[in-house]
Design a protein around this motif. Structure first.
Motif, PDB file in Angstrom:
ATOM      1  N   ASP A 128      -2.198  -3.337   0.901  1.00 60.34           N
ATOM      2  CA  ASP A 128      -2.112  -4.530   1.534  1.00 60.34           C
ATOM      3  C   ASP A 128      -2.114  -4.266   3.214  1.00 60.34           C
ATOM      4  O   ASP A 128      -2.971  -4.945   3.913  1.00 60.34           O
ATOM      5  CB  ASP A 128      -1.007  -5.255   1.179  1.00 60.34           C
ATOM      6  N   ALA A 129      -1.501  -3.262   3.595  1.00 58.55           N
ATOM      7  CA  ALA A 129      -1.545  -3.058   5.289  1.00 58.55           C
ATOM      8  C   ALA A 129      -3.167  -2.492   5.673  1.00 58.55           C
ATOM      9  O   ALA A 129      -3.239  -2.946   6.777  1.00 58.55           O
ATOM     10  CB  ALA A 129      -0.578  -1.974   5.518  1.00 58.55           C
ATOM     11  N   MET A 130      -3.716  -1.644   4.738  1.00 59.99           N
ATOM     12  CA  MET A 130      -4.913  -1.151   5.119  1.00 59.99           C
ATOM     13  C   MET A 130      -6.050  -2.485   5.387  1.00 59.99           C
ATOM     14  O   MET A 130      -7.028  -2.378   5.841  1.00 59.99           O
ATOM     15  CB  MET A 130      -5.363  -0.135   4.328  1.00 59.99           C
ATOM     16  N   ALA A 131      -5.766  -3.341   4.114  1.00 63.41           N
ATOM     17  CA  ALA A 131      -6.647  -4.294   4.012  1.00 63.41           C
ATOM     18  C   ALA A 131      -6.611  -5.500   5.368  1.00 63.41           C
ATOM     19  O   ALA A 131      -7.533  -5.732   5.843  1.00 63.41           O
ATOM     20  CB  ALA A 131      -6.486  -5.108   2.737  1.00 63.41           C
ATOM     21  N   GLN A 132      -5.104  -5.643   5.730  1.00 67.73           N
ATOM     22  CA  GLN A 132      -5.066  -6.477   6.974  1.00 67.73           C
ATOM     23  C   GLN A 132      -5.464  -5.729   8.120  1.00 67.73           C
ATOM     24  O   GLN A 132      -6.087  -6.446   9.047  1.00 67.73           O
ATOM     25  CB  GLN A 132      -3.635  -6.533   6.962  1.00 67.73           C
TER      26      GLN A 132
END
Length: 241
Positions: free
Chosen positions: A179-183
């Protein structure tokens, strides 16, 4: 003589040039300048995983009162022995029934007069808490009934746990990282940049409740569900495409 003068002048010119070169600031490599001007993008991802509780910790309290501490302690210990015997008959081992608290309290009598309030010690109360760990939440009622029959005064609530907490946390950790990488990618695209180098990935824990399952679903009181949460922060360098 003329040759000597020319030689001295030449040496002075060479020395001046060397001194000037030494005073000039060293040229900063282009790579260092570029690195100093790099843009960084940080993003934080949080994910939760739900899992059923299969362990419950029940705290039971026994008390004994008497004119002195020894008498109060003997009464409390007698009730505790009866409680432990009842738990053993139910198949609950001593390892799963541990003493969690022992306290002595003075009991006072209060007398009021025109001269004010006066307190006099009239006895003592000994309290012992027993922490009982059950691998089946459905047995809570059975254990409380046994405690009441043996003379335990009350129960101090329940704490639910799960034997799968660690694996569930790893699952939440994996999802939080994604999720952090996608954000971070969305932030870069919205800023007209592209992600370059992944600088750091950090597991964020504000306190133990982030790791431990703590929330209980009211819809299923016998087999409640817990929630394990993980938070991850990533940092990238970014540049214009």
């Amino acid at each position: 003589m003329k040759r000597l003068s020319i030689l001295l002048v030449a040496m002075l010119l060479i020395a001046s040039a060397a001194q000037a070169e030494a005073l000039e600031p060293a040229a900063t490599p282009v790579a260092e300048l570029t690195e100093a001007l790099e843009t960084t993008i940080r993003a934080t991802g949080t994910e939760s995983v739900s899992l059923p509780a299969d362990i419950v910790v029940l705290t039971l309290c026994v008390q004994g009162s008497g004119d002195n501490v020894t008498a109060a302690q003997d009464k409390a210990e007698q009730v505790m022995q009866n409680l432990r015997a009842a738990l053993a008959q139910m198949g609950i081992s001593e390892h799963d029934a541990q003493t969690a608290y022992y306290g002595v309290e003075t009991v006072y009598n209060y007398q009021y007069s025109k001269l004010g309030e006066k307190e006099t010690a009239s006895g003592y109360t000994v309290s012992i808490d027993l922490s009982v760990r059950l691998d089946d939440p459905a047995r809570v009622g059975e254990v409380i009934d046994a405690a009441i029959r043996t003379g335990a005064q009350n129960s101090y609530g329940l704490a639910y746990e799960s034997s799968e907490t660690k694996s569930a946390y790893f699952e939440a950790l994996d999802a939080a990282t994604a999720d952090a990488m996608a954000q971070a990618k969305v932030l870069a695209e919205a800023s007209g940049l592209q992600l370059d180098r992944l600088v750091s990935v950090t597991e964020v824990q504000s306190d133990e409740s982030t790791v431990m399952a703590t929330s209980v679903s009211a819809e299923t009181p016998v087999h409640p569900h817990l929630s394990v949460t993980a938070t991850v922060e990533v940092c990238y360098t970014a540049s214009h495409p």
